[in-house]
Enzyme design. Structure first.
Site: not given
Ligand code: ASP
Length: 303
Positions: A167, A195-196, A198, A218-219, A221
């Protein structure tokens, strides 16, 4: 006093598979984006414009998982999420599951500035972009060879690889004392069913308030959404009087306890910067008006 920090994803690089040449390219990409954002602040621009400028630079760089260079969905398309927030007004704009928009962060900013809403998704968000004159690109513009290989590998093994994520994000404090954040991502490789992550969830992967701090995550989500991570850092400062450092460390400890991997960047209203993560790498850089700063990739025991 002003400061800016950026990230280009956590956990997406491993020492084993990254060549020294690639390290240099990533560092150059980070430095270019940092400078672009920093210049906005030097010229008296707002934190909001500085974070958007830095993130746009990272979106245009095919190395990072946002804009050009985004990971592929299971169907071979690209679906981006992005968000921005102003710490002074608590206004926010976000988009989820969008395709073909050259700079997703510009669309998130348009949602904030030109609509009554906070979060627009999929086709509706793209229609909004058309109405407001955003730049569009064909699906192939976002394609890169290394992302295609990642997708093929994942589809073959039916498992998630760490490399298929990342991200980009930026947080800043401007001379006027205002905080802002911008985050943008292609999400995770091989994602399905709309899929969405964070990133566009205000308080999950993105949050800013002048009362406390600006945070970009980031990571993994799903973990940041469940932990309401970005807001949790701010809330610890506001309600508990935690320092930025304590708040970020507590949040990363929670992430680790839950089994998630990732990191976050944060700046508070005094210009303190935290770059915290629990994995091997987080592409990150920061710089302030006192001439302090650094650009790093790998975990550093001093941090
Ligand atoms: N947080 C992003 C997502 O879950 C991915 C990442 O930063 O690695 O969409």
């Amino acid at each position: 006093m002003f400061t800016i920090a950026i990230h280009g994803g956590a956990g997406s690089l491993t020492r084993k598979t990254t060549t020294p040449e690639q390290e240099v390219d990533y560092q150059k990409g980070l430095d270019k984006a940092l400078e672009a954002g920093y210049n906005v602040l030097v010229n008296g621009g707002s934190a909001l414009d500085a974070v958007a400028t830095a993130v746009r630079e990272l979106e245009d760089n095919p190395l990072f998982n946002a804009g050009k260079g985004s990971v592929f969905t299971a169907e071979g398309t690209h679906e981006a999420d992005a968000a921005t927030m102003c710490g002074r007004t608590l206004k926010a704009g976000a988009v989820a599951g969008i395709s073909n928009i050259k700079n997703p962060i510009s669309l998130a900013r348009a949602v904030m500035d030109k609509s009554e809403n906070v979060l627009l998704a999929a086709k509706g968000a793209m229609d909004f972009g058309r109405v407001h004159g955003l730049a569009f690109e064909e699906n192939s513009y976002f394609d890169t060879e290394h992302r295609r290989k990642q997708l093929a590998k994942e589809q073959e093994k039916e498992e998630r690889s760490n490399t298929g994520k990342g991200t980009v994000g930026a947080v800043a404090l401007d001379e006027a004392g205002n905080l802002a954040v911008a985050t943008s991502t292609g999400g995770i490789s091989n994602k399905k069913f709309g899929r969405v992550g964070d990133t566009p969830v205000i308080g999950g992967g993105t949050y800013a308030s002048n009362q406390s701090c600006a945070v970009s995550c980031t990571g993994d989500g799903e973990f940041f959404i469940r932990l309401v991570s970005a807001y949790d850092v701010a809330a610890q400062m506001e309600y508990k009087g935690a320092s930025l450092k304590e708040a970020c460390r507590n949040q990363i400890a929670k992430l680790t306890r839950l089994g998630g991997e990732g990191g976050l960047i944060a700046v508070d209203s005094r210009g303190n910067v935290e770059l915290a993560f629990n994995c091997e790498s987080m592409l990150r850089a920061w710089k302030n008006s006192r001439g302090e700063g650094s650009t790093r990739i790998w975990a550093d025991p001093q941090e």
